[in-house]
Write a protein that holds these residues in place. Sequence first.
Motif, PDB file in Angstrom:
ATOM      1  N   HIS A  80       0.776  -1.157   0.053  1.00  0.00           N
ATOM      2  CA  HIS A  80      -0.013   0.065  -0.139  1.00  0.00           C
ATOM      3  C   HIS A  80       0.831   1.173   0.004  1.00  0.00           C
ATOM      4  CE1 HIS A  80      -4.366  -0.914  -0.007  1.00  0.00           C
ATOM      5  NE2 HIS A  80      -3.997  -1.626   1.215  1.00  0.00           N
ATOM      6  N   ALA A  81       2.028   1.212   0.960  1.00  0.00           N
ATOM      7  CA  ALA A  81       2.780   2.357   0.984  1.00  0.00           C
ATOM      8  C   ALA A  81       3.333   2.780  -0.373  1.00  0.00           C
ATOM      9  CB  ALA A  81       3.738   2.169   2.001  1.00  0.00           C
ATOM     10  N   ILE A  82       4.024   1.623  -1.031  1.00  0.00           N
ATOM     11  CA  ILE A  82       4.650   1.931  -2.143  1.00  0.00           C
ATOM     12  C   ILE A  82       3.549   2.474  -3.289  1.00  0.00           C
ATOM     13  CG2 ILE A  82       5.681   0.764  -4.295  1.00  0.00           C
ATOM     14  CD1 ILE A  82       6.864  -1.454  -2.350  1.00  0.00           C
ATOM     15  N   SER A  83       2.399   1.970  -3.409  1.00  0.00           N
ATOM     16  CA  SER A  83       1.537   2.537  -4.189  1.00  0.00           C
ATOM     17  C   SER A  83       1.185   4.093  -4.101  1.00  0.00           C
ATOM     18  CB  SER A  83       0.125   1.779  -4.184  1.00  0.00           C
ATOM     19  OG  SER A  83       0.341   0.440  -4.581  1.00  0.00           O
ATOM     20  N   ILE A  84       1.154   4.555  -2.780  1.00  0.00           N
ATOM     21  CA  ILE A  84       0.655   5.857  -2.422  1.00  0.00           C
ATOM     22  C   ILE A  84       1.845   6.567  -2.832  1.00  0.00           C
ATOM     23  CG2 ILE A  84       0.196   7.196  -0.452  1.00  0.00           C
ATOM     24  CD1 ILE A  84      -0.996   4.864   1.022  1.00  0.00           C
ATOM     25  N   LEU A  85       2.962   6.339  -2.236  1.00  0.00           N
ATOM     26  CA  LEU A  85       4.240   7.184  -2.664  1.00  0.00           C
ATOM     27  C   LEU A  85       4.230   7.314  -4.283  1.00  0.00           C
ATOM     28  CD1 LEU A  85       6.843   5.564  -0.333  1.00  0.00           C
ATOM     29  CD2 LEU A  85       6.005   7.815  -0.080  1.00  0.00           C
ATOM     30  N   VAL A  86       3.989   6.353  -5.027  1.00  0.00           N
ATOM     31  CA  VAL A  86       4.161   6.303  -6.377  1.00  0.00           C
ATOM     32  C   VAL A  86       3.068   7.474  -7.065  1.00  0.00           C
ATOM     33  CG1 VAL A  86       3.644   5.126  -8.648  1.00  0.00           C
ATOM     34  CG2 VAL A  86       5.151   3.964  -7.077  1.00  0.00           C
ATOM     35  N   TYR A  87       1.824   7.161  -6.532  1.00  0.00           N
ATOM     36  CA  TYR A  87       0.630   8.283  -7.123  1.00  0.00           C
ATOM     37  C   TYR A  87       0.930   9.668  -6.767  1.00  0.00           C
ATOM     38  CZ  TYR A  87      -2.020   4.395  -8.977  1.00  0.00           C
ATOM     39  OH  TYR A  87      -2.504   3.111  -9.608  1.00  0.00           O
ATOM     40  N   SER A  88       1.590   9.746  -5.248  1.00  0.00           N
ATOM     41  CA  SER A  88       1.850  11.006  -4.961  1.00  0.00           C
ATOM     42  C   SER A  88       3.222  11.740  -5.420  1.00  0.00           C
ATOM     43  CB  SER A  88       2.000  10.997  -3.472  1.00  0.00           C
ATOM     44  OG  SER A  88       0.790  10.281  -2.767  1.00  0.00           O
ATOM     45  N   ASN A  89       3.733  11.077  -6.271  1.00  0.00           N
ATOM     46  CA  ASN A  89       5.138  11.535  -7.021  1.00  0.00           C
ATOM     47  C   ASN A  89       5.971  11.846  -5.864  1.00  0.00           C
ATOM     48  OD1 ASN A  89       4.144  11.705  -9.622  1.00  0.00           O
ATOM     49  ND2 ASN A  89       3.271  13.381  -9.383  1.00  0.00           N
ATOM     50  N   ALA A  90       6.302  11.143  -4.869  1.00  0.00           N
ATOM     51  CA  ALA A  90       7.291  11.131  -3.653  1.00  0.00           C
ATOM     52  C   ALA A  90       8.225  10.178  -3.776  1.00  0.00           C
ATOM     53  CB  ALA A  90       6.431  11.119  -2.435  1.00  0.00           C
ATOM     54  N   LEU A  91       8.706   9.500  -4.913  1.00  0.00           N
ATOM     55  CA  LEU A  91       9.899   8.714  -4.835  1.00  0.00           C
ATOM     56  C   LEU A  91      11.097   9.161  -5.408  1.00  0.00           C
ATOM     57  CD1 LEU A  91       8.184   5.015  -5.906  1.00  0.00           C
ATOM     58  CD2 LEU A  91       9.267   5.667  -3.758  1.00  0.00           C
ATOM     59  N   GLN A  92      11.564  10.260  -5.594  1.00  0.00           N
ATOM     60  CA  GLN A  92      12.242  10.809  -6.504  1.00  0.00           C
ATOM     61  C   GLN A  92      13.674  10.158  -5.874  1.00  0.00           C
ATOM     62  OE1 GLN A  92      10.001  12.691  -5.145  1.00  0.00           O
ATOM     63  NE2 GLN A  92       9.099  13.731  -6.979  1.00  0.00           N
ATOM     64  N   GLU A  93      14.222  10.328  -4.725  1.00  0.00           N
ATOM     65  CA  GLU A  93      15.397   9.905  -4.334  1.00  0.00           C
ATOM     66  C   GLU A  93      15.410   8.463  -3.926  1.00  0.00           C
ATOM     67  OE1 GLU A  93      13.849  12.421  -2.773  1.00  0.00           O
ATOM     68  OE2 GLU A  93      14.808  13.962  -3.626  1.00  0.00           O
ATOM     69  N   SER A  94      14.342   8.047  -3.587  1.00  0.00           N
ATOM     70  CA  SER A  94      14.129   6.698  -3.014  1.00  0.00           C
ATOM     71  C   SER A  94      13.778   5.478  -3.945  1.00  0.00           C
ATOM     72  CB  SER A  94      13.492   6.698  -1.772  1.00  0.00           C
ATOM     73  OG  SER A  94      12.174   6.883  -1.952  1.00  0.00           O
ATOM     74  N   ALA A  95      13.503   5.898  -5.490  1.00  0.00           N
ATOM     75  CA  ALA A  95      12.921   5.057  -6.307  1.00  0.00           C
ATOM     76  C   ALA A  95      13.645   3.852  -6.538  1.00  0.00           C
ATOM     77  CB  ALA A  95      12.816   6.031  -7.559  1.00  0.00           C
ATOM     78  N   ASN A  96      14.922   3.967  -6.591  1.00  0.00           N
ATOM     79  CA  ASN A  96      15.726   2.569  -6.794  1.00  0.00           C
ATOM     80  C   ASN A  96      15.795   1.661  -5.727  1.00  0.00           C
ATOM     81  OD1 ASN A  96      16.163   3.608  -9.576  1.00  0.00           O
ATOM     82  ND2 ASN A  96      18.046   4.611  -8.801  1.00  0.00           N
ATOM     83  N   SER A  97      15.788   2.378  -4.575  1.00  0.00           N
ATOM     84  CA  SER A  97      15.825   1.340  -3.404  1.00  0.00           C
ATOM     85  C   SER A  97      14.436   0.615  -3.169  1.00  0.00           C
ATOM     86  CB  SER A  97      16.257   1.949  -2.283  1.00  0.00           C
ATOM     87  OG  SER A  97      15.473   3.168  -1.748  1.00  0.00           O
ATOM     88  N   ILE A  98      13.301   1.520  -3.386  1.00  0.00           N
ATOM     89  CA  ILE A  98      11.939   0.977  -3.012  1.00  0.00           C
ATOM     90  C   ILE A  98      11.441   0.004  -4.226  1.00  0.00           C
ATOM     91  CG2 ILE A  98       9.618   1.466  -2.737  1.00  0.00           C
ATOM     92  CD1 ILE A  98      10.581   3.849  -0.900  1.00  0.00           C
ATOM     93  N   LEU A  99      11.751   0.680  -5.465  1.00  0.00           N
ATOM     94  CA  LEU A  99      11.091  -0.054  -6.666  1.00  0.00           C
ATOM     95  C   LEU A  99      12.659  -0.661  -7.232  1.00  0.00           C
ATOM     96  CD1 LEU A  99       8.960   2.567  -8.403  1.00  0.00           C
ATOM     97  CD2 LEU A  99       8.208   0.616  -6.711  1.00  0.00           C
ATOM     98  N   TYR A 100      13.163  -1.901  -6.473  1.00  0.00           N
ATOM     99  CA  TYR A 100      14.195  -2.351  -6.762  1.00  0.00           C
ATOM    100  C   TYR A 100      14.196  -3.309  -7.930  1.00  0.00           C
ATOM    101  CZ  TYR A 100      12.429  -5.848  -3.535  1.00  0.00           C
ATOM    102  OH  TYR A 100      11.574  -6.420  -2.639  1.00  0.00           O
ATOM    103  N   ASN A 101      15.366  -3.706  -8.730  1.00  0.00           N
ATOM    104  CA  ASN A 101      15.243  -4.704  -9.578  1.00  0.00           C
ATOM    105  C   ASN A 101      14.840  -6.118  -8.991  1.00  0.00           C
ATOM    106  OD1 ASN A 101      16.095  -3.086 -11.898  1.00  0.00           O
ATOM    107  ND2 ASN A 101      18.213  -3.388 -11.296  1.00  0.00           N
ATOM    108  N   GLY A 102      13.795  -7.066  -9.363  1.00  0.00           N
ATOM    109  CA  GLY A 102      13.286  -8.042  -8.899  1.00  0.00           C
ATOM    110  C   GLY A 102      11.845  -7.795  -8.135  1.00  0.00           C
ATOM    111  N   LEU A 103      11.542  -6.472  -8.059  1.00  0.00           N
ATOM    112  CA  LEU A 103      10.174  -6.299  -7.050  1.00  0.00           C
ATOM    113  C   LEU A 103       9.102  -6.567  -7.971  1.00  0.00           C
ATOM    114  CD1 LEU A 103       8.756  -5.115  -4.857  1.00  0.00           C
ATOM    115  CD2 LEU A 103       8.670  -3.060  -6.012  1.00  0.00           C
ATOM    116  N   ILE A 104       9.232  -6.525  -9.336  1.00  0.00           N
ATOM    117  CA  ILE A 104       8.086  -6.927 -10.227  1.00  0.00           C
ATOM    118  C   ILE A 104       7.963  -8.343 -10.307  1.00  0.00           C
ATOM    119  CG2 ILE A 104       7.377  -6.982 -12.719  1.00  0.00           C
ATOM    120  CD1 ILE A 104       8.523  -4.181 -12.882  1.00  0.00           C
ATOM    121  N   GLU A 105       8.919  -8.895 -10.244  1.00  0.00           N
ATOM    122  CA  GLU A 105       8.770 -10.489 -10.279  1.00  0.00           C
ATOM    123  C   GLU A 105       8.314 -11.174  -9.087  1.00  0.00           C
ATOM    124  OE1 GLU A 105      11.366  -8.627 -11.407  1.00  0.00           O
ATOM    125  OE2 GLU A 105      12.089  -9.592 -13.472  1.00  0.00           O
TER     126      GLU A 105
END
Length: 1246
Positions: free
Chosen positions: A270-295
């Motif tokens: 839930h928190a990931i989705s909210i941050l994405v829709y709120s455009n709040a992932l600028q600095e932490s995008a790579n650590s939160i949406l890391y490679n392998g998360l989609i899998e």
Amino acid sequence: MAPADCRILIEKLKACSDEQLLVELQLIKTWNIGKCELYHWVDLLDRFDGILCDAGQTVENMSWLLVCDRPDNAQLKALLLAVLNFTALLIEYSFSRHLYSSIEHLTTLLASCDMQVVLSVLNLLYVFSKRSNYITRLGSDKRTPLLARLQHLAESWGGKENGFGLAECCRDLLMTKYPPSATTLHFEFYAEPGPEVKIERKQTSSNTLHYIHIEQLDKISDSPSEIMESLTVMYNIPKDKQTLLFTHIRLAHGFSNHKKRLQAVQARLHAISILVYSNALQESANSILYNGLIEELVDVLQITDKQLVDIKAASLRTLTSIVHLERTPKLSNIIDCTGTASYHGFLPVLVRNCIQAMIDPLMEPYPHQFATALFSFLYHLASYDAGGEALVSCGMMEALLKVIKFLGDEQDQITFVTRAVRVVDLITNLDMAAFQSHSGLSIFICRLEHEVDLSRKECPFVIKPKIQRPSAAVESEDMDTDMEMSEVAMESSPGPSTSSGSRPEVDHRAQSSTANTPRAGMQCIPQRAALLKSMLNFLKKAIQDPAFSDGIRHATEVVTVFVFQEPSLLSSLQDNGLTDVMLHALLIKDVPATREVLGSLPNVFSALCLNARGLHSFVQCQPFERLFKVLLSPDYLPAMRRRRSSDPLGDTASNLGSAVDELMRHQPTLKTDATTAIIKLLEEICNLGRAPEYVCQKPSIQKADGTVAVPPARSSHAAEEASSEDEEEEEALHTFSQQQGEPETNRQVVGTEERIPIPLMDYILNVMKFVESILSNNTTDDHCQEFVNQKGLLPLVSILGLPNLPIDFPTSAACQAVAGVCKSILTLSHEPKVLQEGLCQLDSILTSLEPLHRPIEVPGGSVLLRELANAGHVTDATLSARATPLLHALTAAHAYILMFVHTCRVGQSEIRAISVNQWGSQLGLSVLNKLSQLYCSLVWESTVLLSLCTPNSLPPGCEFGQADMQKLVPKEEKPSSSTVTTSVPGSRRTDSEAVSVDSSTSGLLEGMGLDGDTLAPMETDEPTSTDPKAKSKLTPAMATRIKQIKPLLSASSRLGRALAELFGLLVKLCVGSPVRQRRSHHATSTGTTPTPAARATASALTKLLTKGLSWQPPPYTPTPRFRLTFFICSVGFTSPMLFDERKYPYHLMLQKFFCSGGHDALFETFNWALSMGGKVPVFEGLEHTDLPDGTGEFLDAWLMLVEKMVNPSTVLDSPHSLPAKMPGVTPTMPQFSALRFLIVTQKPVE
């Protein structure tokens, strides 16, 4: 007023005790009533706020244990969860979400020990983030702590390679299957050492690295809050690290419990989705949406455990958000991982199974939440070409059409049909063949007829047309209705789908013998409205496809497209009564208040008027008066606005005007009726602006082009779901949506009267845009001439002087819009009556300003201040034209001046000649004379008001203006209670800001002279309130007085600048100079002969200069500084009236200046200044010790002006010279000699 169904629920919930409220809220699982403004729910939201506040309080002596987490507060927690879940539903189905004000409590509740509370809060935040840009609009004081807690919840646990794959964490495995770190707390932080340490280690670094390491935290029996309490006692943990530490403790403490672990996974998603829709992932995008998360997310979907439905739905929502955020970079990865492009891929099989379970009564359907997330994911995927092509490749069309064909009529089922329609709409942009091969069009039409029939059962044949045969067309009668039309809410469907109360069968064609009468104010349930809208949108597109030749007979836009596509079939539509139904729905009933409907209406009418029969039916409905009234209704204001600057150029009002213009040109017989309706519309604005029972409320924040100032909008791809796929938040920071539904009984007290606030400025702006488009959409003048012939100029020009307008009206986009319409009429029709009407009305206003020119009796002061002081007993006196008539007359004069400035800025020689002739007429010269008197009075008023605002500017003990100043703050009232600047843009609220007046006072009169190299006329070097010494002497009472004087100072100085601009433009018109000078190396001398009107106008303008240079203040003036300030203004203003931007003189103006006595007055002014008013010889003045403050400033300005007058190269070689011999001039009339002027000017200078 809120819709009836909303109002019933609101009243029911308001009457409940806490125990009853819990029961009622738990019963509401889905939204069964219409959408409405959040404003109507404020009383309940206030109550909910109290519940959230109580639940989020910390227990005494424990700063990390919330009241709702105490074991003995189970009832409060249940009520808290019910409130959060209901609020999420409410926010989803409401507008004006910016009114929600409990966000701090939600942030606090994210620190609950109970993950169920955290999940409910996250669910509400998810709705906010996906449905609107509410979170991104929050102030940083609220947004920063919220986003920090969401970042803590969303951070990676280590990923699949470290044993923390999402799917593994969701399984109920032994703890030995997980790394030991799962229940270990390891936390490092830098802490400030204590005072005793600082004394001992002065030389070492001030920050020390500390760490906390506790293994098997889950074995500790204490709750996470108790563990946190003990750690904060043991360690000096920085405040900004404490919430992160608590999040780690809560996770490690509950990880060994399968239920809590699942809740933690769900919260993270839930928190990931909210941050994405709120455009709040600028600095932490790579650590939160890391490679392998989609899998990992797809792995979760593939778990067969049916108990994990909520987790699977959260995984789908997170994938959807990543599609929205990343678009192409992650999209191909998502398509590959889900197998979307293959018929037998994981996602297509999942979707087909889900759909089969929906339509097969023998199968158990998938849980609603999961199916909703799955369809939402499909929609977002289809929004991009790559996703749409993948869905085409896997053969998704057949399954989606099954949903549309077979799914039932329950509210929850309708939403899935709507989503299926939208996905079909998107993928048919890429491939229509599959839609055709599966009989898609017939499935759509059958479903649409089915939904319309359902509506008819509950509201049978709301509009019953008299079926007209062609021969009887001209004798058609009015249509019958089953009930009063005002009782029926026509939103997005043929009739309400929620109604009560039985009635006898009205029509034999109705399908049910138990037809219901809709309750007044009922709306179509949003789910059905959304379905109908989506189907019609698709059919509107499909009907133009060459593959579909079948006629489609539903809804206005579909019919419009159909008629233009097949005009020969219009008669058949008229025969079956459909066109009459449409006319009745759009004209007899209230037009739906949406941008799309309003914008499409003229095209609909054009289609219906393609033959004589349709034109006759249209005219019978008195269409224009009915249609145009939407421009004066608060309900339609949100639909009139450009919500974002990214919207296509032009807004609803302008587009409506352009379309009406086209309609009038296609059907010339409509021109007279349409123009009559336009003039009635203007007259109605005048009535609203004059009626004493109304007051203008604060307008929305508008830019000059009419766009509403709002933050950037999110991508529309994020706003799909239950109500509308293109729903963006229909709100601006300051809109009228709050007041939109209020009854007229909401009144504002102005003085001793209760007055109804109306959005008069918005009405004027919208009507002017509308009229401008109609009159000037083409370069022909036929519409303008019709408008003038029907005497439309009087109400149009009268709008500028309406008494109910606020004092900041002249600076608004609405005023510019009125001036724009006047200019369009003048330039297109060359009609001098535009200027005549304006001059006539301005003349009467200037007459009413005569009291401004009469000095106040000893000890003196400001006329405007005296008026305000005498109205001190009146609340918001500046809003009332009765309480402050002079101030409002200045506002009206300013508006007319701006209109004249606008009309003078033209390049066409014929229009310029018209302007000069009007100003040189007897009426024009009379107005100019009064304007020159007004200008002098304004300079004096501004000088006085500025000195009263400036500490220490008057001699000690001086009574000048003090009696009126004292009246502004009655002793019995608090200083802040009598401020009256609420309607002035830029007015400040806080005392500290109110003290700082320099920015809007000392420079207010700068620019009264238009020449860039002259001194700013009213810039003084007196101490102002920004001077630290002066500021310290300002008492709260003085600060309050200054706040009250600011509107007067702003009004007088702004009008002074506008007058200076007008006079400068008139000079250029008189001498024949272009309004905008083109810079060239040297302009050739034209020697244009001025017309008698131009000479008369020039003479009037130079008399103004002479009057300013020979002006004398009242005898009681307390300081010579006032007169010097006045002369600084006069000298600075004289320069641009006599010289162009390159310092070349206008010979006509120099001649008139000399003849009017201005030349002599200029040197007399110099003598007065240096002789200190005749007290000392001129030659001693400069050296005199008592030379008044400001004399140096005056001399600088005076010398700069005279320097231009004695410059031979510019004076003798001016491109603005007069002909040597002017035809028609009698020999006795003096000719102008530039050389002679130089000699006369240089002699006294020497």
